[in-house]
Write a protein that holds these residues in place. Structure first.
Motif, PDB file in Angstrom:
ATOM      1  N   ARG A  26      -0.472 -11.489  -4.820  1.00 32.94           N
ATOM      2  CA  ARG A  26      -1.568 -10.897  -3.946  1.00 32.94           C
ATOM      3  C   ARG A  26      -1.535 -11.673  -2.528  1.00 32.94           C
ATOM      4  O   ARG A  26      -1.360 -13.064  -2.348  1.00 32.94           O
ATOM      5  N   GLU A  47      -5.368   1.124  -6.208  1.00 29.64           N
ATOM      6  CA  GLU A  47      -6.646   0.629  -6.371  1.00 29.64           C
ATOM      7  C   GLU A  47      -7.763   1.163  -6.132  1.00 29.64           C
ATOM      8  O   GLU A  47      -8.972   0.979  -6.480  1.00 29.64           O
ATOM      9  N   GLU A  74      -0.132  -1.031  -5.060  1.00 34.48           N
ATOM     10  CA  GLU A  74      -0.561  -1.422  -6.413  1.00 34.48           C
ATOM     11  C   GLU A  74      -0.257  -0.364  -7.430  1.00 34.48           C
ATOM     12  O   GLU A  74      -1.128   0.107  -8.474  1.00 34.48           O
TER      13      GLU A  74
END
Length: 386
Positions: A26, A47, A74
């Motif tokens: 991340r 997300e 993601e």
């Protein structure tokens, strides 16, 4: 925007594969990079609960919006995506059609290997290598080690100590909870700090588990999470047997020295300069630079170390043109005769198979001495594997 070395690899892969995947920790810059390179593609982050709910309730309707391609950020949060993309790209194999990013290798790469094998080009984006850091020539080595390579720390006026505290709380702990059921985050934080204290050392999970107060099984699971999140890297011993008894345990390294420093409580360059782990942190930086260079070129790591029971060792080894490149790492700024001897010794295990050994050190000098290429840290940052 900071220029990233992975750009050329991504552009190359988009001419060959209908799906491109970008993994990495991340805040390593994955979203920024792909949105800049593929600005013509729609962007959706999985997300976002509303987007994920839409995808789960009506997957065909959700994907109908992106028939021409898209960036799915993601992507591991919607595991069914990979199966649906398989059908879409089998019907139309237009190169560079879909871009997937993910900060959890378990989910993203598992989905790619199961459903998109042969259809996806896989890359990994780690924090900035030193050659990507703006104005590297004006940075001191201790500042480079202390700050690390996360892009936000080089693009914004932000205190690294504040940033790392937030990073651990908002990203690492959340990922840990998503991947494994950690009831006591305090114990996990202690485990993480213990790992930082062992960067550059042979991995001993039994000792880690004992000091953290957890079982060996839990320690193994937690170490897998740290690897999956690209926070730590396990450097394997070189696999060929030259007729010697070899150490078979991998060495533990943090991917980012700034994060390791923060976990160790190192807050200033002055403290780092005198810290007993400064040598290990410099070695961690060198290994990280080599790892980033490999990944940025779209290649597997294929990095190793060598150590036998008689004390013959090379801190870093990789194969090149059928031979071995041994590298000895010393954090001191002054090259001594002992450093040169260590560099010579690093090449002895491979005999005729060894290339001219490198001695990477914490100073600025670059020259050849007694059959050893002496390379200062700043030159090494731009020279790796060239």
């Amino acid at each position: 925007m900071i220029s990233r070395a992975l750009t050329n690899t991504l552009q190359r892969l988009t001419t060959s594969f209908p799906v491109i995947t970008v993994t990495g920790p991340r805040q390593s810059g994955k979203t920024t990079l792909v949105r800049s390179l593929f600005a013509d593609k729609p962007y959706v982050t999985l997300e976002d609960p509303s987007e994920r709910l839409f995808a789960e309730d009506d997957p065909k309707g959700f994907l109908a919006r992106f028939s021409e391609g898209a960036i799915f950020d993601e992507a591991q949060h919607w595991p069914d995506l990979f199966s649906y993309l398989q059908g879409m790209v089998d019907e139309d194999r237009q190169a560079g059609r879909f871009i997937l990013t993910g900060s959890q290798q378990f989910g993203l790469l598992a989905g790619v290997s199961q459903s998109l094998a042969g259809r996806a080009g896989v890359t990994r984006l780690l924090p900035l290598s030193s050659s990507e850091i703006p104005n590297l020539s004006s940075h001191r080595l201790n500042a480079v080690l202390l700050t690390g390579g996360y892009p936000a720390l080089h693009a914004q006026m932000i205190n690294p100590q504040d940033w790392f505290a937030s990073y651990i709380a908002t990203y690492v702990e959340r990922d840990v909870r998503q991947l494994i059921n950690v009831q006591d985050l305090t114990t996990f934080q202690r485990f993480l700090r213990l790992c930082a204290g062992r960067t550059g050392s042979l991995l001993n999970l039994n000792a880690l588990a004992g000091e953290a107060g957890i079982t060996n099984k839990v320690a193994q699971a937690w170490m897998s999470v740290l690897q999956s999140s690209d926070l730590v890297y396990l450097l394997p011993p070189y696999h060929k047997n030259f007729g010697k008894r070899l150490v078979k345990t991998p060495k533990l390294y943090f991917v980012d020295t700034g994060l390791a420093c923060w976990l160790l409580g190192i807050r200033t360059e002055e403290v780092l300069a005198l810290h007993p782990l400064r040598g290990a942190l410099f070695e961690t930086w060198v290994i990280g630079e080599a790892l980033k260079a490999r990944y940025n070129a779209g290649e597997a790591a294929d990095l190793y170390f060598w150590r036998d029971n008689n004390g013959v060792e090379a801190d870093l080894v990789y194969e090149k043109d059928g031979k071995l490149q041994p590298i000895e790492i010393k954090s001191g700024a002054t090259v001594t005769s002992d450093y040169i001897k260590a560099g010579q010794k690093a090449a002895k295990f491979a005999g005729d198979e060894a290339l001219t050994p490198w001695l990477v050190h914490g100073g600025e000098d670059n020259y050849q001495r007694s059959g050893v290429d002496v390379i200062g840290w700043r030159m090494f940052a731009g020279r790796v594997f060239k």
